[in-house]
Design a protein around this motif. Structure first.
Motif, PDB file in Angstrom:
ATOM      1  N   MET A   1      -4.179 -22.380   1.055  1.00  0.00           N
ATOM      2  CA  MET A   1      -4.922 -21.281   1.654  1.00  0.00           C
ATOM      3  C   MET A   1      -6.234 -21.802   2.236  1.00  0.00           C
ATOM      4  SD  MET A   1      -6.565 -17.924  -0.251  1.00  0.00           S
ATOM      5  CE  MET A   1      -7.650 -18.824  -1.322  1.00  0.00           C
ATOM      6  N   ARG A   2      -6.466 -21.502   3.526  1.00  0.00           N
ATOM      7  CA  ARG A   2      -7.759 -21.842   4.107  1.00  0.00           C
ATOM      8  C   ARG A   2      -8.727 -20.699   3.795  1.00  0.00           C
ATOM      9  NH1 ARG A   2     -10.933 -20.781   8.671  1.00  0.00           N
ATOM     10  NH2 ARG A   2     -11.977 -22.578   9.628  1.00  0.00           N
ATOM     11  N   GLY A   3      -9.992 -21.071   3.559  1.00  0.00           N
ATOM     12  CA  GLY A   3     -11.018 -20.065   3.304  1.00  0.00           C
ATOM     13  C   GLY A   3     -11.378 -19.306   4.568  1.00  0.00           C
ATOM     14  N   VAL A   4     -12.534 -18.664   4.522  1.00  0.00           N
ATOM     15  CA  VAL A   4     -13.007 -17.886   5.668  1.00  0.00           C
ATOM     16  C   VAL A   4     -14.378 -18.412   6.055  1.00  0.00           C
ATOM     17  CG1 VAL A   4     -13.580 -15.588   6.521  1.00  0.00           C
ATOM     18  CG2 VAL A   4     -11.802 -15.857   4.784  1.00  0.00           C
ATOM     19  N   PHE A   5     -14.566 -18.621   7.356  1.00  0.00           N
ATOM     20  CA  PHE A   5     -15.807 -19.207   7.846  1.00  0.00           C
ATOM     21  C   PHE A   5     -16.559 -18.164   8.682  1.00  0.00           C
ATOM     22  CE2 PHE A   5     -17.667 -22.846  10.649  1.00  0.00           C
ATOM     23  CZ  PHE A   5     -18.877 -22.744   9.966  1.00  0.00           C
ATOM     24  N   ILE A   6     -17.725 -17.751   8.164  1.00  0.00           N
ATOM     25  CA  ILE A   6     -18.540 -16.722   8.828  1.00  0.00           C
ATOM     26  C   ILE A   6     -19.883 -17.337   9.205  1.00  0.00           C
ATOM     27  CG2 ILE A   6     -19.698 -14.481   8.515  1.00  0.00           C
ATOM     28  CD1 ILE A   6     -17.550 -13.963   6.266  1.00  0.00           C
ATOM     29  N   THR A   7     -20.313 -17.117  10.438  1.00  0.00           N
ATOM     30  CA  THR A   7     -21.632 -17.636  10.836  1.00  0.00           C
ATOM     31  C   THR A   7     -22.531 -16.491  11.297  1.00  0.00           C
ATOM     32  OG1 THR A   7     -20.877 -18.151  13.095  1.00  0.00           O
ATOM     33  CG2 THR A   7     -20.700 -19.899  11.471  1.00  0.00           C
ATOM     34  N   LEU A   8     -23.827 -16.677  11.045  1.00  0.00           N
ATOM     35  CA  LEU A   8     -24.837 -15.674  11.387  1.00  0.00           C
ATOM     36  C   LEU A   8     -25.757 -16.273  12.437  1.00  0.00           C
ATOM     37  CD1 LEU A   8     -25.726 -14.510   7.763  1.00  0.00           C
ATOM     38  CD2 LEU A   8     -23.908 -13.683   9.272  1.00  0.00           C
ATOM     39  N   GLU A   9     -26.026 -15.506  13.477  1.00  0.00           N
ATOM     40  CA  GLU A   9     -26.799 -16.027  14.605  1.00  0.00           C
ATOM     41  C   GLU A   9     -27.842 -15.021  15.066  1.00  0.00           C
ATOM     42  OE1 GLU A   9     -26.576 -18.983  15.932  1.00  0.00           O
ATOM     43  OE2 GLU A   9     -24.665 -19.781  15.216  1.00  0.00           O
ATOM     44  N   GLY A  10     -28.763 -15.496  15.879  1.00  0.00           N
ATOM     45  CA  GLY A  10     -29.769 -14.619  16.466  1.00  0.00           C
ATOM     46  C   GLY A  10     -31.017 -15.418  16.793  1.00  0.00           C
ATOM     47  N   ALA A  11     -31.872 -14.843  17.621  1.00  0.00           N
ATOM     48  CA  ALA A  11     -33.125 -15.504  17.976  1.00  0.00           C
ATOM     49  C   ALA A  11     -34.052 -15.511  16.762  1.00  0.00           C
ATOM     50  CB  ALA A  11     -33.771 -14.780  19.153  1.00  0.00           C
ATOM     51  N   ASP A  12     -35.108 -16.306  16.830  1.00  0.00           N
ATOM     52  CA  ASP A  12     -36.055 -16.373  15.716  1.00  0.00           C
ATOM     53  C   ASP A  12     -36.650 -14.991  15.448  1.00  0.00           C
ATOM     54  OD1 ASP A  12     -36.474 -19.397  15.038  1.00  0.00           O
ATOM     55  OD2 ASP A  12     -36.310 -19.291  17.211  1.00  0.00           O
ATOM     56  N   GLY A  13     -36.736 -14.653  14.156  1.00  0.00           N
ATOM     57  CA  GLY A  13     -37.363 -13.386  13.769  1.00  0.00           C
ATOM     58  C   GLY A  13     -36.447 -12.183  13.817  1.00  0.00           C
ATOM     59  N   CYS A  14     -35.123 -12.409  13.977  1.00  0.00           N
ATOM     60  CA  CYS A  14     -34.186 -11.280  14.076  1.00  0.00           C
ATOM     61  C   CYS A  14     -33.828 -10.685  12.710  1.00  0.00           C
ATOM     62  CB  CYS A  14     -32.915 -11.704  14.806  1.00  0.00           C
ATOM     63  SG  CYS A  14     -31.932 -12.875  13.852  1.00  0.00           S
ATOM     64  N   GLY A  15     -34.265 -11.336  11.627  1.00  0.00           N
ATOM     65  CA  GLY A  15     -33.984 -10.799  10.293  1.00  0.00           C
ATOM     66  C   GLY A  15     -32.712 -11.338   9.663  1.00  0.00           C
ATOM     67  N   LYS A  16     -32.175 -12.372  10.269  1.00  0.00           N
ATOM     68  CA  LYS A  16     -30.913 -12.985   9.849  1.00  0.00           C
ATOM     69  C   LYS A  16     -30.924 -13.488   8.399  1.00  0.00           C
ATOM     70  CE  LYS A  16     -30.646 -16.589  12.301  1.00  0.00           C
ATOM     71  NZ  LYS A  16     -31.129 -17.436  11.223  1.00  0.00           N
ATOM     72  N   SER A  17     -32.015 -14.081   7.963  1.00  0.00           N
ATOM     73  CA  SER A  17     -32.023 -14.669   6.618  1.00  0.00           C
ATOM     74  C   SER A  17     -31.973 -13.595   5.529  1.00  0.00           C
ATOM     75  CB  SER A  17     -33.257 -15.552   6.423  1.00  0.00           C
ATOM     76  OG  SER A  17     -33.305 -16.487   7.473  1.00  0.00           O
ATOM     77  N   THR A  18     -32.682 -12.495   5.751  1.00  0.00           N
ATOM     78  CA  THR A  18     -32.610 -11.360   4.814  1.00  0.00           C
ATOM     79  C   THR A  18     -31.178 -10.843   4.767  1.00  0.00           C
ATOM     80  OG1 THR A  18     -34.813 -10.751   5.556  1.00  0.00           O
ATOM     81  CG2 THR A  18     -33.598  -9.081   4.320  1.00  0.00           C
ATOM     82  N   GLN A  19     -30.587 -10.719   5.941  1.00  0.00           N
ATOM     83  CA  GLN A  19     -29.215 -10.220   6.015  1.00  0.00           C
ATOM     84  C   GLN A  19     -28.235 -11.171   5.338  1.00  0.00           C
ATOM     85  OE1 GLN A  19     -28.251  -7.211   6.945  1.00  0.00           O
ATOM     86  NE2 GLN A  19     -30.408  -6.736   7.221  1.00  0.00           N
ATOM     87  N   ALA A  20     -28.496 -12.464   5.448  1.00  0.00           N
ATOM     88  CA  ALA A  20     -27.593 -13.443   4.826  1.00  0.00           C
ATOM     89  C   ALA A  20     -27.493 -13.195   3.325  1.00  0.00           C
ATOM     90  CB  ALA A  20     -28.093 -14.861   5.107  1.00  0.00           C
ATOM     91  N   SER A  21     -28.610 -12.890   2.688  1.00  0.00           N
ATOM     92  CA  SER A  21     -28.592 -12.645   1.244  1.00  0.00           C
ATOM     93  C   SER A  21     -27.793 -11.387   0.915  1.00  0.00           C
ATOM     94  CB  SER A  21     -30.014 -12.449   0.711  1.00  0.00           C
ATOM     95  OG  SER A  21     -30.754 -13.609   0.950  1.00  0.00           O
TER      96      SER A  21
END
Ligand code: TYD
Length: 204
Positions: A1-21
């Motif tokens: 079984m292969r896992g699942v690969f999800i990536t998060l993107e956006g310009a600086d300051g888009c709030g991506k790191s908070t969303q990652a958690s």
């Protein structure tokens, strides 16, 4: 079984790191192993490359050098961490991946599109995300947020650069609508997280 690969993107300051958690917590609740990563970085070699890339003292770095350093960091992370995690069936959640290189080095720096795509193929070792979420926010708002505490080498490029980055992300989403989903990143963090999780439905 292969896992699942999800990536998060956006310009600086888009709030991506908070969303990652928030996204990682929700994915863990499903009982799957979740491997959380951020680019550039994630291995001892990649972290050293990250320090070179973000150091504001390296202001003489040319775009070609920058491109290859991002790809070098990525190749190491992909072979050392991402491929093994996917092979054992984990969910890999990576804060930035090759779409960042397209947005920043082809969009922001205006390096040749086709060249950046070829470089991405090498740096990612051909590993393609199953789903990519682009957190989209008004560039002026995102930029003010990103630079409130000082700017790293990329953020020091200014607002017009961030606008080109955003435009490149929107082009990618139009080009690959089944993989790349644009998430409205305005509003409360829980609202944004709900939009993000909705865009991951059916993946796990
Ligand atoms: P980081 O502090 O991790 O930013 P963020 O929290 O916004 O992800 O710094 C990474 C910086 O490097 C960010 O400005 C985006 C840039 N970048 C590129 O220019 N090209 C790339 O391929 C990657 C992965 C990042």
């Amino acid at each position: 079984m292969r896992g699942v690969f999800i990536t998060l993107e956006g310009a600086d300051g888009c709030g991506k790191s908070t969303q990652a958690s928030l996204i990682a917590d929700a994915l863990e609740a499903s009982g799957r192993e979740v491997v959380r990563l951020r680019e550039p970085g994630g291995t001892p070699i990649s972290e050293k490359v990250r320090a070179l890339l973000l150091d504001p003292a390296n202001d003489e770095m040319v775009p070609e050098c920058e491109l290859m350093l991002y790809e070098a960091s990525r190749a190491q992370l992909t072979r050392q961490v991402i491929e093994p995690a996917l092979a054992r069936g984990a969910v890999v959640l990576c804060d930035r991946y090759y779409d960042s290189t397209y947005a920043y080095q082809a969009g922001g720096r205006a390096l040749d599109d086709a060249l950046v795509r070829r470089a991405n193929l090498l740096g990612s070792c051909g590993v393609v995300p199953d789903r990519t979420l682009v957190f989209d926010l008004e560039p002026a708002v995102a930029y003010a947020r990103a630079t409130a505490g000082g700017a790293d080498r990329m953020e020091a490029e200014g607002l017009a650069f961030q606008e080109r980055v955003r435009d490149a992300y929107l082009r990618l989403a139009a080009e690959e609508p089944s993989r790349v989903r644009v998430i409205d990143a305005s509003g409360e963090r829980d609202e944004v997280a709900a939009r993000a999780l909705a865009a991951l439905e059916g993946l796990l």
